[in-house]
Design an enzyme around this catalytic site. Sequence first.
Site, short mmCIF file in Angstrom:
data_model
loop_
_atom_site.label_atom_id
_atom_site.label_comp_id
_atom_site.label_asym_id
_atom_site.label_seq_id
_atom_site.Cartn_x
_atom_site.Cartn_y
_atom_site.Cartn_z
N CYS A 115 0.91 -1.23 0.04
CA CYS A 115 -0.02 -0.02 -0.26
C CYS A 115 0.68 1.26 -0.06
O CYS A 115 0.41 2.31 -0.20
CB CYS A 115 -1.03 0.10 1.09
SG CYS A 115 -1.92 -1.40 1.17
N HIS A 254 -3.59 6.75 2.95
CA HIS A 254 -3.68 5.40 2.45
C HIS A 254 -5.17 4.94 2.87
O HIS A 254 -5.25 5.09 4.23
CB HIS A 254 -2.80 4.19 2.56
CG HIS A 254 -3.26 2.88 2.14
ND1 HIS A 254 -3.84 2.45 1.06
CD2 HIS A 254 -3.45 1.64 3.09
CE1 HIS A 254 -4.22 1.29 1.11
NE2 HIS A 254 -3.70 0.70 2.05
N ASN A 284 -10.14 -0.98 0.28
CA ASN A 284 -8.53 -0.87 0.20
C ASN A 284 -8.17 -1.67 -0.98
O ASN A 284 -8.22 -2.30 -1.36
CB ASN A 284 -8.04 -1.65 1.42
CG ASN A 284 -6.62 -1.43 1.49
OD1 ASN A 284 -5.97 -1.11 0.64
ND2 ASN A 284 -5.93 -1.95 2.48
N1 ACO Z 1 -17.71 -10.19 9.48
C1 ACO Z 1 -18.11 -10.43 10.81
N2 ACO Z 1 -17.34 -10.85 11.74
C2 ACO Z 1 -15.96 -10.68 11.50
C3 ACO Z 1 -15.47 -10.55 10.11
C4 ACO Z 1 -16.27 -10.12 9.29
N3 ACO Z 1 -15.94 -9.91 7.77
N4 ACO Z 1 -14.08 -10.52 9.96
C5 ACO Z 1 -13.88 -10.90 11.29
N5 ACO Z 1 -14.91 -11.03 12.21
C6 ACO Z 1 -14.98 -11.50 13.54
C7 ACO Z 1 -13.90 -12.00 14.07
O1 ACO Z 1 -13.67 -13.53 13.65
C8 ACO Z 1 -13.74 -11.87 15.58
O2 ACO Z 1 -14.43 -12.65 16.25
P1 ACO Z 1 -14.20 -13.20 17.73
O3 ACO Z 1 -14.28 -12.23 18.57
O4 ACO Z 1 -15.23 -14.25 17.81
O5 ACO Z 1 -12.89 -14.00 17.46
C9 ACO Z 1 -14.26 -10.48 15.53
O6 ACO Z 1 -15.09 -10.03 14.36
C10 ACO Z 1 -13.29 -9.42 15.83
O7 ACO Z 1 -12.29 -9.36 15.08
P2 ACO Z 1 -11.21 -8.44 15.26
O8 ACO Z 1 -9.93 -8.80 14.02
O9 ACO Z 1 -10.40 -8.36 16.37
O10 ACO Z 1 -11.85 -7.02 14.58
P3 ACO Z 1 -11.06 -5.64 14.55
O11 ACO Z 1 -11.83 -4.51 15.32
O12 ACO Z 1 -9.68 -5.72 14.69
O13 ACO Z 1 -11.27 -5.25 12.80
C11 ACO Z 1 -10.18 -5.42 10.67
C12 ACO Z 1 -10.86 -6.32 12.08
C13 ACO Z 1 -10.97 -4.43 10.13
C14 ACO Z 1 -9.30 -6.29 9.93
C15 ACO Z 1 -9.04 -4.43 11.42
O14 ACO Z 1 -7.96 -5.08 12.40
C16 ACO Z 1 -8.16 -3.59 10.40
O15 ACO Z 1 -8.65 -2.77 9.70
N6 ACO Z 1 -6.98 -3.92 10.34
C17 ACO Z 1 -6.09 -3.30 9.49
C18 ACO Z 1 -5.86 -3.67 8.28
C19 ACO Z 1 -5.34 -3.07 7.04
O16 ACO Z 1 -5.02 -2.05 7.32
N7 ACO Z 1 -4.43 -3.86 6.13
C20 ACO Z 1 -4.25 -3.24 5.00
C21 ACO Z 1 -2.70 -2.88 5.13
S1 ACO Z 1 -2.40 -2.09 3.80
C22 ACO Z 1 -1.69 -3.19 2.80
O17 ACO Z 1 -0.38 -3.40 2.57
C23 ACO Z 1 -2.44 -3.92 1.63
#
Ligand code: ACO
Length: 329
Positions: A115, A254, A284
Site C-alpha cells: 500500500c 492510504h 482498500n
Molecule cells: N464479519 C463479521 N465478523 C468478522 C469479520 C467479518 N467480515 N471479520 C472478522 N470478524 C470477527 C472475528 O472473527 C472476531 O470474532 P471473535 O471475537 O469471535 O474471534 C471479531 O470479528 C473481531 O475481529 P477483530 O479482528 O478483532 O476485529 P477488528 O476490530 O480488529 O477489525 C479489521 C478487523 C477491520 C481487519 C482491522 O483489524 C483492520 O482494519 N486492520 C488493519 C488492516 C489493514 O489496514 N490492512 C491493510 C494494510 S495495507 C496493505 O499493505 C495491503
Amino acid sequence: MKTNNNIGIIGTGSYLPKKIMTNYDLEKIVDTSDEWIYTRTGIKERRIAEGESTSDLAFKAGLKAIESAGIDRDEIDMIIVATMSPDQPTPATACLVQKKLGCRQIPSFDISAACSGFIYGLSMAYAYISSGLCKKILLIGAEKMSSIIDWEDRSTCVLFGDGAGAVVVGEVDNEGILGFSLGSDGSGAEKLIVPSGGSVLPITKERLEKRENYIKMNGSDIFKFAVKKLPEIANNILKELDMRTEELDYMIPHQANIRIIDSANKKLKLGKEKILVNLNKYGNMSAASIPVALDESIDSKKIKKNDTILLIGFGGGLTWGTSVLKSSI
Ligand code: ACO
C-alpha cells in the site's frame, strides 16, 4: 528528504471497474454483515474487475493521466507500476502497459511496496527526473486485489477492492514535490503475506488446497502499526520540511480503515474536511488508493493549483512513505 527541484505531477487519471460489490452482496458469500463491515472499517462497497487484469486497469488509468497532462504518449520516458497483484510474477505489469499504450520502447518495471507503493514510485520518478535521466514518467498504482484475496476468509475479503490511479510526473512551474520520507520494517513481513507462489513456497496442489496462494493478514497487528505510524510519519515529514500542520490544505492517507484515519486525525488535529476519503466507495485498493483519491479530488476541483497536500502510505512489508507536494494542476 527535502527536495529542491521544480518537479511535480502534471497529469492524473483513474479507472474503476464497473461492477460494484456492496456489503450486502458479501453477506451472501461469507458470514458477515453490512453493519460489521461498515462500523469496523467505514467501507460500504468496492469495485470488482471482471474480465479485466491489473494491466488493463493500469492502462486505462495511465491513458487518462497522459491525456490530462496534455502530452503525447511518445513523450513518456519511463513507466512504473506499483502493484501487489501483478498480471503474473513475470513479466512486469508495466511492460504490458507499455505495449497497451503503444509507448516507445522505454524502461518499464513494477515495484512491490504494497500500500506504500505509490509513494515509493513517486520518489523514484522524482529521482529519475531530478537526475536528468528522464523528463516525464508515467507512474501507476494498480490492483486487482479480488484475484489475491481468499473469498472464503471473511476477515480479509471484505476489506479490499480493485482499481487504478495514475500520474504523469515532470517539470512544473511551481514548487511541485516538496519532500519524501520512506521506511520499512521487515520484521513485520509475515503480518501481511501471500505465503505461496514465490521461491520459498512454490505453488503445489497441497498449498493450493490450504489456500496459501491468497493474502493472510494479522489485521489487529496491522491496525496497531498503522494507528501508531500514521501520525508519527506525518509529524516527521512536517518537521523535516519545517512546516506546520495548519499549512496543509489536504491529507490523502492510504485508505485501509476509517478508524485508522480518524485516530491519526485526532492526533494531527487537521480537521475532518481536510482529509480526503474514498474507502467507503472503493475499499482498500492498496497501491491504487492514493492516486485514485488524488485524481478524483483534482478532477472535482476540490484540490486546486498550489494547494499543499500530504500523501501517506503504509502497509505490507511492513512499509510506509510520505510526501508533501504543492499541486501543480
Ligand atoms: N464479519 C463479521 N465478523 C468478522 C469479520 C467479518 N467480515 N471479520 C472478522 N470478524 C470477527 C472475528 O472473527 C472476531 O470474532 P471473535 O471475537 O469471535 O474471534 C471479531 O470479528 C473481531 O475481529 P477483530 O479482528 O478483532 O476485529 P477488528 O476490530 O480488529 O477489525 C479489521 C478487523 C477491520 C481487519 C482491522 O483489524 C483492520 O482494519 N486492520 C488493519 C488492516 C489493514 O489496514 N490492512 C491493510 C494494510 S495495507 C496493505 O499493505 C495491503
